[in-house]
Motif scaffolding. Sequence first.
Motif, PDB file in Angstrom:
ATOM      1  N   HIS A 148      46.833  18.767 -19.290  1.00  0.00           N
ATOM      2  CA  HIS A 148      47.122  17.390 -18.893  1.00  0.00           C
ATOM      3  C   HIS A 148      45.985  16.894 -18.025  1.00  0.00           C
ATOM      4  CE1 HIS A 148      48.972  18.823 -14.965  1.00  0.00           C
ATOM      5  NE2 HIS A 148      49.204  19.868 -15.719  1.00  0.00           N
ATOM      6  N   ARG A 197      44.141  13.468 -15.542  1.00  0.00           N
ATOM      7  CA  ARG A 197      44.319  12.275 -14.685  1.00  0.00           C
ATOM      8  C   ARG A 197      42.928  11.813 -14.279  1.00  0.00           C
ATOM      9  NH1 ARG A 197      48.170  12.083  -9.313  1.00  0.00           N
ATOM     10  NH2 ARG A 197      49.728  12.250 -10.957  1.00  0.00           N
ATOM     11  N   GLY A 223      40.568   9.119 -11.680  1.00  0.00           N
ATOM     12  CA  GLY A 223      40.512   8.263 -10.500  1.00  0.00           C
ATOM     13  C   GLY A 223      39.138   7.632 -10.474  1.00  0.00           C
ATOM     14  N   LYS A 270      35.665   6.387  -8.038  1.00  0.00           N
ATOM     15  CA  LYS A 270      34.915   6.466  -6.776  1.00  0.00           C
ATOM     16  C   LYS A 270      33.620   5.712  -7.036  1.00  0.00           C
ATOM     17  CE  LYS A 270      36.112   9.255  -3.183  1.00  0.00           C
ATOM     18  NZ  LYS A 270      37.262   8.536  -2.667  1.00  0.00           N
ATOM     19  N   THR A 291      36.448  10.106 -11.802  1.00  0.00           N
ATOM     20  CA  THR A 291      36.771  11.511 -11.584  1.00  0.00           C
ATOM     21  C   THR A 291      37.857  11.881 -12.573  1.00  0.00           C
ATOM     22  OG1 THR A 291      38.465  11.062  -9.916  1.00  0.00           O
ATOM     23  CG2 THR A 291      36.218  11.341  -9.123  1.00  0.00           C
ATOM     24  N   THR A 317      40.307  14.873 -14.073  1.00  0.00           N
ATOM     25  CA  THR A 317      40.919  16.169 -13.803  1.00  0.00           C
ATOM     26  C   THR A 317      41.571  16.697 -15.073  1.00  0.00           C
ATOM     27  OG1 THR A 317      41.401  15.461 -11.543  1.00  0.00           O
ATOM     28  CG2 THR A 317      42.628  17.364 -12.378  1.00  0.00           C
ATOM     29  N   VAL A 376      43.951  19.953 -16.316  1.00  0.00           N
ATOM     30  CA  VAL A 376      44.743  21.070 -15.828  1.00  0.00           C
ATOM     31  C   VAL A 376      45.387  21.778 -17.012  1.00  0.00           C
ATOM     32  CG1 VAL A 376      46.563  21.787 -14.240  1.00  0.00           C
ATOM     33  CG2 VAL A 376      45.284  19.696 -13.779  1.00  0.00           C
ATOM     34  N   LEU A 431      38.117  25.241 -10.814  1.00  0.00           N
ATOM     35  CA  LEU A 431      39.061  25.798  -9.848  1.00  0.00           C
ATOM     36  C   LEU A 431      39.989  26.741 -10.586  1.00  0.00           C
ATOM     37  CD1 LEU A 431      38.636  22.434  -9.130  1.00  0.00           C
ATOM     38  CD2 LEU A 431      39.552  23.375  -7.015  1.00  0.00           C
ATOM     39  N   LEU A 460      43.710  27.318  -9.924  1.00  0.00           N
ATOM     40  CA  LEU A 460      44.624  26.221 -10.265  1.00  0.00           C
ATOM     41  C   LEU A 460      44.613  25.928 -11.764  1.00  0.00           C
ATOM     42  CD1 LEU A 460      43.727  23.798  -7.339  1.00  0.00           C
ATOM     43  CD2 LEU A 460      45.753  25.237  -7.506  1.00  0.00           C
ATOM     44  N   GLN A 520      37.382  19.931 -12.864  1.00  0.00           N
ATOM     45  CA  GLN A 520      37.191  18.597 -12.314  1.00  0.00           C
ATOM     46  C   GLN A 520      35.843  18.072 -12.780  1.00  0.00           C
ATOM     47  OE1 GLN A 520      39.301  16.788 -10.944  1.00  0.00           O
ATOM     48  NE2 GLN A 520      38.405  15.337  -9.479  1.00  0.00           N
ATOM     49  N   THR A 573      48.739  19.546  -8.514  1.00  0.00           N
ATOM     50  CA  THR A 573      47.353  19.801  -8.919  1.00  0.00           C
ATOM     51  C   THR A 573      46.674  18.503  -9.310  1.00  0.00           C
ATOM     52  OG1 THR A 573      47.984  21.985  -9.708  1.00  0.00           O
ATOM     53  CG2 THR A 573      45.841  21.161 -10.419  1.00  0.00           C
ATOM     54  N   GLU A 574      47.368  17.652 -10.047  1.00  0.00           N
ATOM     55  CA  GLU A 574      46.786  16.361 -10.421  1.00  0.00           C
ATOM     56  C   GLU A 574      46.467  15.535  -9.171  1.00  0.00           C
ATOM     57  OE1 GLU A 574      48.481  13.856 -13.419  1.00  0.00           O
ATOM     58  OE2 GLU A 574      48.758  15.493 -14.869  1.00  0.00           O
ATOM     59  N   GLN A 575      47.356  15.524  -8.198  1.00  0.00           N
ATOM     60  CA  GLN A 575      47.099  14.723  -7.005  1.00  0.00           C
ATOM     61  C   GLN A 575      46.028  15.353  -6.112  1.00  0.00           C
ATOM     62  OE1 GLN A 575      47.710  11.702  -6.316  1.00  0.00           O
ATOM     63  NE2 GLN A 575      46.871  11.733  -4.240  1.00  0.00           N
ATOM     64  N   LEU A 576      46.012  16.677  -6.060  1.00  0.00           N
ATOM     65  CA  LEU A 576      45.000  17.370  -5.247  1.00  0.00           C
ATOM     66  C   LEU A 576      43.598  16.914  -5.628  1.00  0.00           C
ATOM     67  CD1 LEU A 576      44.060  19.708  -3.328  1.00  0.00           C
ATOM     68  CD2 LEU A 576      43.960  21.127  -5.377  1.00  0.00           C
ATOM     69  N   LEU A 577      43.348  16.805  -6.923  1.00  0.00           N
ATOM     70  CA  LEU A 577      42.002  16.515  -7.408  1.00  0.00           C
ATOM     71  C   LEU A 577      41.769  15.030  -7.660  1.00  0.00           C
ATOM     72  CD1 LEU A 577      41.635  19.614  -9.714  1.00  0.00           C
ATOM     73  CD2 LEU A 577      40.469  19.194  -7.553  1.00  0.00           C
ATOM     74  N   TYR A 578      42.767  14.203  -7.418  1.00  0.00           N
ATOM     75  CA  TYR A 578      42.657  12.773  -7.680  1.00  0.00           C
ATOM     76  C   TYR A 578      41.566  12.143  -6.811  1.00  0.00           C
ATOM     77  CZ  TYR A 578      44.041   7.860  -8.019  1.00  0.00           C
ATOM     78  OH  TYR A 578      44.050   6.503  -8.215  1.00  0.00           O
ATOM     79  N   ILE A 633      38.644  13.076  -6.241  1.00  0.00           N
ATOM     80  CA  ILE A 633      37.795  14.041  -5.556  1.00  0.00           C
ATOM     81  C   ILE A 633      36.578  14.289  -6.429  1.00  0.00           C
ATOM     82  CG2 ILE A 633      37.629  16.434  -4.729  1.00  0.00           C
ATOM     83  CD1 ILE A 633      39.492  14.860  -3.026  1.00  0.00           C
ATOM     84  N   PHE A 691      38.395  21.913  -0.537  1.00  0.00           N
ATOM     85  CA  PHE A 691      39.615  22.159  -1.307  1.00  0.00           C
ATOM     86  C   PHE A 691      39.389  23.188  -2.412  1.00  0.00           C
ATOM     87  CE2 PHE A 691      41.340  19.063   1.178  1.00  0.00           C
ATOM     88  CZ  PHE A 691      41.585  17.791   0.685  1.00  0.00           C
TER      89      PHE A 691
END
Lengths: 100, 452
Positions: free
Chosen positions: A8, A10, A12, A14, A19, A21, A23, A59, A62, A66, B264-269, B271, B286
């Motif tokens: 999955h 996500r 963001g 900057k 960015t 992610t 997972v 990572l 986890l 990223q 995990t999704e929020q941790l790396l949001y 970043i 992190f």
Amino acid sequence: MKLRELAHTRTGDKGNRSTLTVVARDAKDFARLETQLTPERVKAHYHGIVEGRVERFSLPQLGALQFVLYEALAGGVTRSLALDAHGKTLSSHLLTIDID
Amino acid sequence: MSKTSIRIGAGAGYAGDRIPPAVELAERGQLDYLVFECLAERTIALAQLERRQQADKGFDPLLADRMRAVLPICLAQGTRIISNMGAANPLQAGQEVLRVAQELGLQGVKVAVVQGDDVLARLLKDGLNLPLIDSAAPLSSLQEQLISANAYLGADALLPALQSDAQVILCGRVADPALFLAPLMHEFGWAHNDWTPLGQGILVGHLLECAGQITGGYFADPGYKDVPNLARLGFPLAEVQADGTAVITKVAGSGGCVTVATCTEQLLYEIENPARYLQPDVVADFSRVELTPDGPDRVRATGANGQPRPDTLKVTVGYHDGYIGEGQMGYAGPGCVARGQLALELVRQRLRDAGLDQLETRCELIGVNSLVHQAQASTEPNEVRLRVAVRAPTRREALLVANEVEALYTNGPAAGGGASKSVREVIAAAAVLVPRDWARPQLTVLEQGGSE
């Protein structure tokens, strides 16, 4: 199979960078995602969107990768002409990439 | 009084966030602190413009509504409220909270207002040569268009306010995670150079700062990632220990879910390099964070570290950047894509004929390629919506382009309908770095009865 079956995502924003992610749903799939989702492959998948380079951070504890996509947001959310200026919908596009 | 653990809740993750989940948290979260994070990049610039029109405005327009909703219960329970809803006018925001308290018949309310983030005057005097981050140009290149300049203050700016007996603490621009780190520093006595606990505190703040995004919001993908009772999504809270380790959870019975996946999704949001997350108080690391299940809807977050804080503060600069004009038109049924593409070609030709084709323009079909701009239609959609957006130096030119789209009604392909057009002023944000001492935090405590 498509990445959607294995992971999955996500995004963001900057500045003018997105960015991204990724997972792994199951920790056992992380190794092959790490092998196959290289920065070059991700940049190619976002051809026409990502004008700059792609960096990747790993990572393993986890099961997460990223990515930072440079020059991906048409100048950044406060200036972009795009409908989705934050690039929030871009995470779904990666789910269509093929994984062996 | 030193506690062994602290409960902090996130009452809002952005300016327009929902209020019912904050009420639920306030009522049932047994919180020591409730934080409302309501400032995006350019919010302060917009607030600054508002303040210029009206001197008693310039703070978050939802401040009064949020306070009416949670202030009585927070006062009764001893939950302190922390928020950046002060925006461009923290003192007036403080007065507004006292007005709400008065209106609700509450007594003994005190508001600690933290100012000092506004560095516009200093920048104009001493900082015009500073290079813009992410650009080759100096700040002076934006001088004529400048609206605002606000430094991201850190948790240290909020400590004096926390040391007062004010139940509500309001500020302007503060780094979002610092809104959560500050009460932890205050309660646990972390020093400004206890880098590891500070890194953990920033981890807690980053996990909570987007509220519902860690409890199952911005997450559901039906059949792949299902979230129970999403309509009644609860907001998160953290139970934090004195060493900074935390359990992220939510009020029992609220909607949503707290899982290793959501965390995990929020941790790396948002970043970039996980080992170097720059904050005013610390450079958080992190990269070795561990997220482990701790029961249903409970995830333990440990393993953050910290390096010494930067010498500089980041300043967001708001400035006028012309106008964006936009027009849209819908097409449906067989051939809708072909008609949409024909319409786009007509608009492009007409803009060329008018000498407007040099403007930065974006043309697309919503339903085909407005989000992933290079995409093709894999099958014929039922409907599409044409969109043309342009950046123009003047409102007049922006409107001309928007009008060309609307004119497709009588001058374009068959059955175009539902046209819309808009012109908006662009308020853009850039950033510079300034020496720390350019931003000096300043505390004012306001009390009911009009005294300070």
